[in-house]
Every structure is written in structure tokens, then in C-alpha cells.
Enzyme design. Structure first.
Site, PDB file in Angstrom:
ATOM      1  N   ASP A   1       0.856  -1.183   0.000  1.00  0.00           N
ATOM      2  CA  ASP A   1       0.000   0.000   0.000  1.00  0.00           C
ATOM      3  C   ASP A   1       0.894   1.235   0.000  1.00  0.00           C
ATOM      4  O   ASP A   1       2.061   1.170   0.399  1.00  0.00           O
ATOM      5  CB  ASP A   1      -0.920   0.015   1.227  1.00  0.00           C
ATOM      6  CG  ASP A   1      -1.932   1.156   1.169  1.00  0.00           C
ATOM      7  OD1 ASP A   1      -2.522   1.358   0.099  1.00  0.00           O
ATOM      8  OD2 ASP A   1      -2.128   1.848   2.177  1.00  0.00           O
ATOM      9  N   SER A   2       0.313   2.353  -0.431  1.00  0.00           N
ATOM     10  CA  SER A   2       1.060   3.609  -0.414  1.00  0.00           C
ATOM     11  C   SER A   2       1.325   4.071   1.014  1.00  0.00           C
ATOM     12  O   SER A   2       2.201   4.901   1.249  1.00  0.00           O
ATOM     13  CB  SER A   2       0.295   4.685  -1.184  1.00  0.00           C
ATOM     14  OG  SER A   2      -0.973   4.899  -0.597  1.00  0.00           O
TER      15      SER A   2
ATOM     16  N   CYS B   1      -4.199  -1.485  -2.278  1.00  0.00           N
ATOM     17  CA  CYS B   1      -4.301  -0.035  -2.447  1.00  0.00           C
ATOM     18  C   CYS B   1      -5.189   0.200  -3.658  1.00  0.00           C
ATOM     19  O   CYS B   1      -4.875  -0.282  -4.755  1.00  0.00           O
ATOM     20  CB  CYS B   1      -2.912   0.559  -2.671  1.00  0.00           C
ATOM     21  SG  CYS B   1      -2.868   2.302  -3.124  1.00  0.00           S
ATOM     22  N   ASN B   2      -6.297   0.891  -3.460  1.00  0.00           N
ATOM     23  CA  ASN B   2      -7.233   1.101  -4.563  1.00  0.00           C
ATOM     24  C   ASN B   2      -6.632   1.952  -5.668  1.00  0.00           C
ATOM     25  O   ASN B   2      -6.847   1.703  -6.851  1.00  0.00           O
ATOM     26  CB  ASN B   2      -8.516   1.747  -4.044  1.00  0.00           C
ATOM     27  CG  ASN B   2      -9.417   0.735  -3.375  1.00  0.00           C
ATOM     28  OD1 ASN B   2     -10.195   0.062  -4.024  1.00  0.00           O
ATOM     29  ND2 ASN B   2      -9.304   0.607  -2.066  1.00  0.00           N
ATOM     30  N   THR B   3      -5.862   2.975  -5.296  1.00  0.00           N
ATOM     31  CA  THR B   3      -5.272   3.853  -6.310  1.00  0.00           C
ATOM     32  C   THR B   3      -4.274   3.087  -7.169  1.00  0.00           C
ATOM     33  O   THR B   3      -4.283   3.187  -8.395  1.00  0.00           O
ATOM     34  CB  THR B   3      -4.590   5.064  -5.648  1.00  0.00           C
ATOM     35  OG1 THR B   3      -5.541   5.744  -4.835  1.00  0.00           O
ATOM     36  CG2 THR B   3      -4.058   6.017  -6.698  1.00  0.00           C
TER      37      THR B   3
ATOM     38  N   GLU C   1      -5.156   9.642   8.711  1.00  0.00           N
ATOM     39  CA  GLU C   1      -3.703   9.623   8.898  1.00  0.00           C
ATOM     40  C   GLU C   1      -3.231  10.652   9.920  1.00  0.00           C
ATOM     41  O   GLU C   1      -2.133  10.547  10.451  1.00  0.00           O
ATOM     42  CB  GLU C   1      -3.002   9.817   7.552  1.00  0.00           C
ATOM     43  CG  GLU C   1      -3.291   8.673   6.581  1.00  0.00           C
ATOM     44  CD  GLU C   1      -2.114   8.236   5.766  1.00  0.00           C
ATOM     45  OE1 GLU C   1      -1.230   9.070   5.517  1.00  0.00           O
ATOM     46  OE2 GLU C   1      -2.078   7.054   5.354  1.00  0.00           O
TER      47      GLU C   1
ATOM     48  N   CYS D   1     -11.713   2.453  -0.408  1.00  0.00           N
ATOM     49  CA  CYS D   1     -10.405   2.895   0.068  1.00  0.00           C
ATOM     50  C   CYS D   1     -10.124   2.147   1.354  1.00  0.00           C
ATOM     51  O   CYS D   1     -11.010   2.033   2.220  1.00  0.00           O
ATOM     52  CB  CYS D   1     -10.385   4.407   0.313  1.00  0.00           C
ATOM     53  SG  CYS D   1      -8.837   4.989   1.073  1.00  0.00           S
ATOM     54  N   THR D   2      -8.914   1.647   1.496  1.00  0.00           N
ATOM     55  CA  THR D   2      -8.604   0.789   2.638  1.00  0.00           C
ATOM     56  C   THR D   2      -8.462   1.567   3.939  1.00  0.00           C
ATOM     57  O   THR D   2      -8.367   0.962   5.012  1.00  0.00           O
ATOM     58  CB  THR D   2      -7.320  -0.017   2.363  1.00  0.00           C
ATOM     59  OG1 THR D   2      -6.269   0.891   1.989  1.00  0.00           O
ATOM     60  CG2 THR D   2      -7.551  -1.016   1.230  1.00  0.00           C
ATOM     61  N   HIS D   3      -8.439   2.901   3.874  1.00  0.00           N
ATOM     62  CA  HIS D   3      -8.446   3.708   5.107  1.00  0.00           C
ATOM     63  C   HIS D   3      -9.840   3.783   5.740  1.00  0.00           C
ATOM     64  O   HIS D   3      -9.971   4.006   6.940  1.00  0.00           O
ATOM     65  CB  HIS D   3      -8.003   5.149   4.808  1.00  0.00           C
ATOM     66  CG  HIS D   3      -6.532   5.329   4.685  1.00  0.00           C
ATOM     67  ND1 HIS D   3      -5.801   4.806   3.644  1.00  0.00           N
ATOM     68  CD2 HIS D   3      -5.644   5.996   5.477  1.00  0.00           C
ATOM     69  CE1 HIS D   3      -4.531   5.142   3.797  1.00  0.00           C
ATOM     70  NE2 HIS D   3      -4.407   5.859   4.893  1.00  0.00           N
TER      71      HIS D   3
END
Length: 273
Positions: A9-10, A72-74, A157, A191-193
Site C-alpha cells: 500500500d502507499s 491499495c485502490n489507487t 492519517e 479505500c482501505t483507510h
């Protein structure tokens, strides 16, 4: 020679996916990489996300991982297809890179009766139209309505996801989504967040709407993939080990990661070389 499953993931969000994968498949070894020094990817160009993601995939291959999950979706939206079609045949035809979009889009149509599905995601994922394209492949009669939520990842974040600022933006984005199409009966958190915001998302979403997170869906899909691909499953080491890497400060990573992964972690720094 056997190797670990790589999970990329980013930043931290992919840890919500890794948590569910480990719960489903605890026997395997995992290497997690967060490219925190270049995070977030959500607002970067397709070309930049592709190059960053490819660099990280190559790093996983050097660690001996035969299978990499882009949690990571992006990255899944902007880089996965090019890596699968152009890069893997050239540099590692015996290895595999999978994403989080296809597993979700394969099942999302099973949850909607109104055939109206809402997608909450980052700007980059919305602009890619990946969810619209993929859902329509599996469920041509389902209408997909998207809403970009650019403030949600920064809220998480910066540890503000339980504060009043989160209430304002979550309420606003869900209202805007449902204003576009009041008949939405299923909302996908793309989104994984976003699982860290689930309490407030649930609070501002009508009770008759199903809210889908990706972690368990991706974990179930991976288990099914490994059942169907014995040639890959036998190449995976099974010692139950988990190693975490970050391209930025390990102290910062460890501090934030526990909220996503559900338990303390101790990361190692890498410069991807």
C-alpha cells in the site's frame, strides 16, 4: 524455492486488508510494504502511480515474493493492468500481482436489490472510473454512483477520524452521494483507510443501506485464488511470519499502524534499493 505473500500500500490503509487476510489465511508468511515517504497516491497522476507501484513490486520480487497483492485502490486502479499485461511477461512471467478492485466488483452486485451502488473513494480512484468499468463487466444492469472524499484519508492519517471534523466531512460526502441517487441501497468503501471511519459512516448512512468494506472480500477472494492455483500455493512459505517495511520513519509507521492492523507492529526501513 518458497516465498512470502507481498502486500503493498502507499501507506497504512493496506494493513486493514492484511489484517483480514491473516485472519483468513494465518499459515502463510507475509511481507507488508508501506510507501509512506511518497504517500498519498490518491491525487498523483496515472504515470506517477504506475512508476511508484512498479518500483515497489520489483522490490517485493527481490525479497522472494512470488505473489504480490496491491492492497491499495489507487495502485490497483492506475497501475495493476499495465503491470500485469506489460511488465510481468517481461520481468517475471512466473510471478503474479493481484489487486483489490476485481474481488470487490465480482461480488458487489449480490448485495443490491435496487441496482444502484454508491462508491466512496479517493479522487484518483474516482477519476480512474475503475469501479464503474469493472462492476459493469460483471453486472451490466447495476448503476454505479461515485463520490470522491478527498478529506477522509488525511483525517485518518492525522488521527482525527474520531473528531468533529470527521463528522462534518463524512456527513457531507454521504449526503452528496445520496443526493445524486436516492435509491442507492449498497455503498462500497473503495479505500482501505475508510474502515477506520466505519462508526461515523454508519451513523450518517440510512440503516437500510448495506455498507461494504474490502478486507474480508479480498481475503475470501485470495483464499479462493490459492485453492484454484495450486502451482502458486505450493510456492508460498508457511511459517506464520509477518514482516513490515516502510519507506519513511519506522517510529511514525509503528505509531499509526496499530490503529489499522489492530495490534502493535515493528517496522523496518527500506529505501527500495
Amino acid at each position: 524455492m518458497q516465498g512470502s505473500i507481498g502486500v503493498f500500500d502507499s501507506g497504512y490503509g493496506g494493513l486493514t486488508v492484511l489484517k483480514e487476510i491473516v485472519a483468513k489465511l494465518p499459515q502463510y508468511d507475509y511481507i507488508y510494504l508501506g510507501d509512506n515517504s511518497r504517500s498519498p497516491y490518491g491525487n498523483r497522476s496515472f504515470n506517477t502511480v504506475y512508476h511508484y507501484t512498479l518500483q515497489c513490486v520489483e522490490w517485493f520480487f527481490r525479497q522472494g515474493c512470488p505473489l504480490v497483492i496491491l492492497a491499495c485502490n489507487t495502485a490497483s486502479a492506475k497501475a495493476l493492468r499495465t503491470i500485469q499485461q506489460n511488465d510481468l511477461p517481461r520481468m517475471a512471467p512466473d510471478k503474479r500481482v493481484l489487486g483489490v478492485i476485481r474481488p470487490t466488483t465480482e461480488v458487489v452486485g449480490q448485495y443490491t436489490k435496487s441496482k444502484k451502488v454508491g462508491v466512496l473513494a479517493t479522487n484518483g480512484t474516482v477519476q480512474s472510473n475503475s469501479y464503474v468499468i469493472e462492476i459493469n463487466k460483471f453486472y451490466p444492469d447495476v448503476q454505479v454512483i461515485q463520490e470522491a472524499c478527498p478529506m477522509w484519508v488525511p483525517l485518518v492519517e492525522n488521527n482525527e477520524h474520531e473528531g468533529h471534523g470527521a463528522d462534518f466531512f463524512i456527513k457531507k460526502n454521504i449526503h452528496q452521494l445520496l443526493k445524486k441517487e436516492p435509491l442507492i441501497d449498497t455503498i462500497l468503501l473503495a479505500c482501505t483507510h475508510y474502515p477506520l471511519l466505519i462508526k461515523k459512516i454508519t451513523e450518517y448512512t440510512p440503516v437500510d443501506i448495506t455498507i461494504l468494506s474490502q478486507g474480508k472480500i479480498v481475503a475470501n477472494s485470495l483464499a479462493d485464488y490459492l485453492k484454484r492455483h495450486n502451482e502458486m500455493e505450493t510456492r508460498l512459505s508457511k511459517n506464520g511470519q509477518k514482516i513490515f517495511y516502510t519507506t519513511d520513519s519506522t517510529a511514525d509507521f509503528d505509531k499509526h499502524a496499530a490503529a489499522f492492523y489492530g495490534r502493535p507492529v515493528s517496522a523496518i526501513h527500506t529505501d527500495l534499493s
